[in-house]
Design a protein around this motif. Structure first.
Motif, mmCIF file in Angstrom:
data_model
loop_
_atom_site.group_PDB
_atom_site.id
_atom_site.type_symbol
_atom_site.label_atom_id
_atom_site.label_comp_id
_atom_site.label_asym_id
_atom_site.label_seq_id
_atom_site.Cartn_x
_atom_site.Cartn_y
_atom_site.Cartn_z
ATOM 1 N N ALA A 181 0.829 -1.211 0.000
ATOM 2 C CA ALA A 181 0.000 0.000 0.000
ATOM 3 C C ALA A 181 0.863 1.261 0.000
ATOM 4 O O ALA A 181 0.624 2.198 -0.772
ATOM 5 N N GLU A 182 1.870 1.273 0.860
ATOM 6 C CA GLU A 182 2.739 2.443 0.960
ATOM 7 C C GLU A 182 3.534 2.659 -0.324
ATOM 8 O O GLU A 182 3.677 3.784 -0.807
ATOM 9 N N ALA A 183 4.040 1.568 -0.892
ATOM 10 C CA ALA A 183 4.816 1.665 -2.134
ATOM 11 C C ALA A 183 3.945 2.168 -3.280
ATOM 12 O O ALA A 183 4.382 3.012 -4.076
ATOM 13 N N GLN A 184 2.711 1.696 -3.347
ATOM 14 C CA GLN A 184 1.810 2.156 -4.407
ATOM 15 C C GLN A 184 1.499 3.640 -4.262
ATOM 16 O O GLN A 184 1.387 4.348 -5.266
ATOM 17 N N GLU A 185 1.375 4.124 -3.034
ATOM 18 C CA GLU A 185 1.160 5.566 -2.805
ATOM 19 C C GLU A 185 2.313 6.384 -3.373
ATOM 20 O O GLU A 185 2.100 7.419 -4.003
ATOM 21 N N VAL A 186 3.526 5.924 -3.131
ATOM 22 C CA VAL A 186 4.710 6.621 -3.644
ATOM 23 C C VAL A 186 4.702 6.601 -5.165
ATOM 24 O O VAL A 186 4.947 7.621 -5.812
ATOM 25 N N LEU A 187 4.386 5.452 -5.743
ATOM 26 C CA LEU A 187 4.331 5.349 -7.205
ATOM 27 C C LEU A 187 3.253 6.266 -7.785
ATOM 28 O O LEU A 187 3.470 6.915 -8.819
ATOM 29 N N ALA A 233 2.218 9.084 -6.489
ATOM 30 C CA ALA A 233 2.723 10.464 -6.375
ATOM 31 C C ALA A 233 3.756 10.756 -7.468
ATOM 32 O O ALA A 233 3.764 11.853 -8.046
ATOM 33 N N ILE A 234 4.610 9.791 -7.757
ATOM 34 C CA ILE A 234 5.615 9.990 -8.807
ATOM 35 C C ILE A 234 4.927 10.109 -10.164
ATOM 36 O O ILE A 234 5.262 10.993 -10.965
ATOM 37 N N LYS A 235 3.946 9.257 -10.408
ATOM 38 C CA LYS A 235 3.195 9.327 -11.665
ATOM 39 C C LYS A 235 2.547 10.710 -11.808
ATOM 40 O O LYS A 235 2.622 11.340 -12.865
ATOM 41 N N ALA A 236 1.931 11.186 -10.749
ATOM 42 C CA ALA A 236 1.240 12.484 -10.774
ATOM 43 C C ALA A 236 2.205 13.656 -10.933
ATOM 44 O O ALA A 236 1.813 14.724 -11.414
ATOM 45 N N SER A 237 3.460 13.464 -10.551
ATOM 46 C CA SER A 237 4.441 14.556 -10.631
ATOM 47 C C SER A 237 4.739 14.967 -12.066
ATOM 48 O O SER A 237 5.194 16.078 -12.307
ATOM 49 N N GLN A 238 4.506 14.068 -13.009
ATOM 50 C CA GLN A 238 4.820 14.279 -14.419
ATOM 51 C C GLN A 238 6.300 14.601 -14.631
ATOM 52 O O GLN A 238 6.663 15.304 -15.566
ATOM 53 N N TRP A 239 7.147 14.080 -13.763
ATOM 54 C CA TRP A 239 8.602 14.231 -13.885
ATOM 55 C C TRP A 239 9.102 13.011 -14.649
ATOM 56 O O TRP A 239 9.183 11.919 -14.109
ATOM 57 N N PRO A 282 11.704 10.667 -16.985
ATOM 58 C CA PRO A 282 10.969 9.444 -17.332
ATOM 59 C C PRO A 282 10.425 8.680 -16.124
ATOM 60 O O PRO A 282 9.732 7.683 -16.281
ATOM 61 N N GLN A 283 10.702 9.141 -14.910
ATOM 62 C CA GLN A 283 10.277 8.405 -13.717
ATOM 63 C C GLN A 283 8.755 8.303 -13.617
ATOM 64 O O GLN A 283 8.230 7.255 -13.216
ATOM 65 N N ALA A 284 8.044 9.366 -13.984
ATOM 66 C CA ALA A 284 6.582 9.329 -13.919
ATOM 67 C C ALA A 284 6.025 8.256 -14.850
ATOM 68 O O ALA A 284 5.063 7.563 -14.505
ATOM 69 N N MET A 285 6.633 8.113 -16.008
ATOM 70 C CA MET A 285 6.188 7.093 -16.951
ATOM 71 C C MET A 285 6.453 5.691 -16.389
ATOM 72 O O MET A 285 5.595 4.805 -16.463
ATOM 73 N N GLU A 286 7.632 5.479 -15.803
ATOM 74 C CA GLU A 286 7.946 4.164 -15.237
ATOM 75 C C GLU A 286 6.997 3.829 -14.085
ATOM 76 O O GLU A 286 6.539 2.689 -13.968
ATOM 77 N N ALA A 287 6.704 4.815 -13.254
ATOM 78 C CA ALA A 287 5.767 4.594 -12.145
ATOM 79 C C ALA A 287 4.388 4.234 -12.683
ATOM 80 O O ALA A 287 3.735 3.302 -12.188
ATOM 81 N N GLY A 288 3.936 4.957 -13.693
ATOM 82 C CA GLY A 288 2.627 4.685 -14.287
ATOM 83 C C GLY A 288 2.559 3.298 -14.908
ATOM 84 O O GLY A 288 1.556 2.586 -14.754
ATOM 85 N N MET A 289 3.601 2.904 -15.607
ATOM 86 C CA MET A 289 3.632 1.568 -16.210
ATOM 87 C C MET A 289 3.625 0.484 -15.135
ATOM 88 O O MET A 289 2.944 -0.539 -15.275
ATOM 89 N N CYS A 290 4.361 0.718 -14.065
ATOM 90 C CA CYS A 290 4.393 -0.243 -12.964
ATOM 91 C C CYS A 290 3.002 -0.403 -12.358
ATOM 92 O O CYS A 290 2.534 -1.528 -12.141
ATOM 93 N N LEU A 291 2.337 0.711 -12.109
ATOM 94 C CA LEU A 291 0.990 0.662 -11.531
ATOM 95 C C LEU A 291 0.009 -0.043 -12.468
ATOM 96 O O LEU A 291 -0.812 -0.850 -12.027
ATOM 97 N N ARG A 292 0.104 0.235 -13.756
ATOM 98 C CA ARG A 292 -0.770 -0.408 -14.738
ATOM 99 C C ARG A 292 -0.521 -1.919 -14.759
ATOM 100 O O ARG A 292 -1.465 -2.705 -14.798
ATOM 101 N N ASN A 293 0.740 -2.302 -14.725
ATOM 102 C CA ASN A 293 1.067 -3.733 -14.743
ATOM 103 C C ASN A 293 0.632 -4.442 -13.462
ATOM 104 O O ASN A 293 0.251 -5.614 -13.498
ATOM 105 N N LEU A 294 0.685 -3.732 -12.343
ATOM 106 C CA LEU A 294 0.175 -4.302 -11.092
ATOM 107 C C LEU A 294 -1.335 -4.528 -11.187
ATOM 108 O O LEU A 294 -1.831 -5.589 -10.835
ATOM 109 N N GLU A 295 -2.021 -3.498 -11.663
ATOM 110 C CA GLU A 295 -3.490 -3.544 -11.751
ATOM 111 C C GLU A 295 -3.960 -4.653 -12.696
ATOM 112 O O GLU A 295 -4.930 -5.351 -12.404
#
Length: 123
Positions: free
Chosen positions: A87-93, A95-101, A103-116
């Motif tokens: 849960a905590e790790a997903q929250e961080v991911l 936040a990183i996705k939302a930051s739009q920074w 390539p990290q935001a893209m990697e976080a978003g892809m990770c979350l999508r793959n988890l889901e």
């Protein structure tokens, strides 16, 4: 990483090594140096394997890095603690996705999508 005996290192030393690797990855991304990034990825994998092999899965020590000032450190800490603090790790991911920074935001978003979707299962 030649010359480093990961098995002889204390957990806090492994966490410091993890940070160094992440900072090196961030630099490699900025320099578009894929070869360096790949070498660092392998070094990170070795550190993570060592932390995981310790009693009580010491990857939990990386949770403290969720607040690190460097986004690459936060990203890799979150991705690599999904199995021990989902849960905590997903929250961080998120936040990183939302930051739009990138390539990290893209990697976080892809990770979350793959988890889901179930494509990625933390271990």
């Amino acid at each position: 990483m030649r010359g480093l005996d990961l098995k002889a290192m204390a957990v806090d030393q492994l966490v410091e090594r993890f940070i160094e690797i992440c900072l090196g990855q961030d630099e490699a991304l900025l320099d578009d140096d894929l070869a360096k990034f790949r070498r660092l990825f392998e070094q990170m994998r070795a550190v993570l394997d060592e932390l995981k092999s310790r009693p009580d899965d010491q990857r939990t020590a990386l949770i403290a890095l969720y607040e690190h000032p460097n986004i690459q450190v936060r990203l890799k800490a979150a991705k690599n603690t999904l199995a021990v603090a989902p849960a905590e790790a997903q929250e961080v991911l998120e936040a990183i996705k939302a930051s739009q920074w990138y390539p990290q935001a893209m990697e976080a978003g892809m990770c979350l999508r793959n988890l889901e979707s179930g494509l990625f299962e933390p271990s």
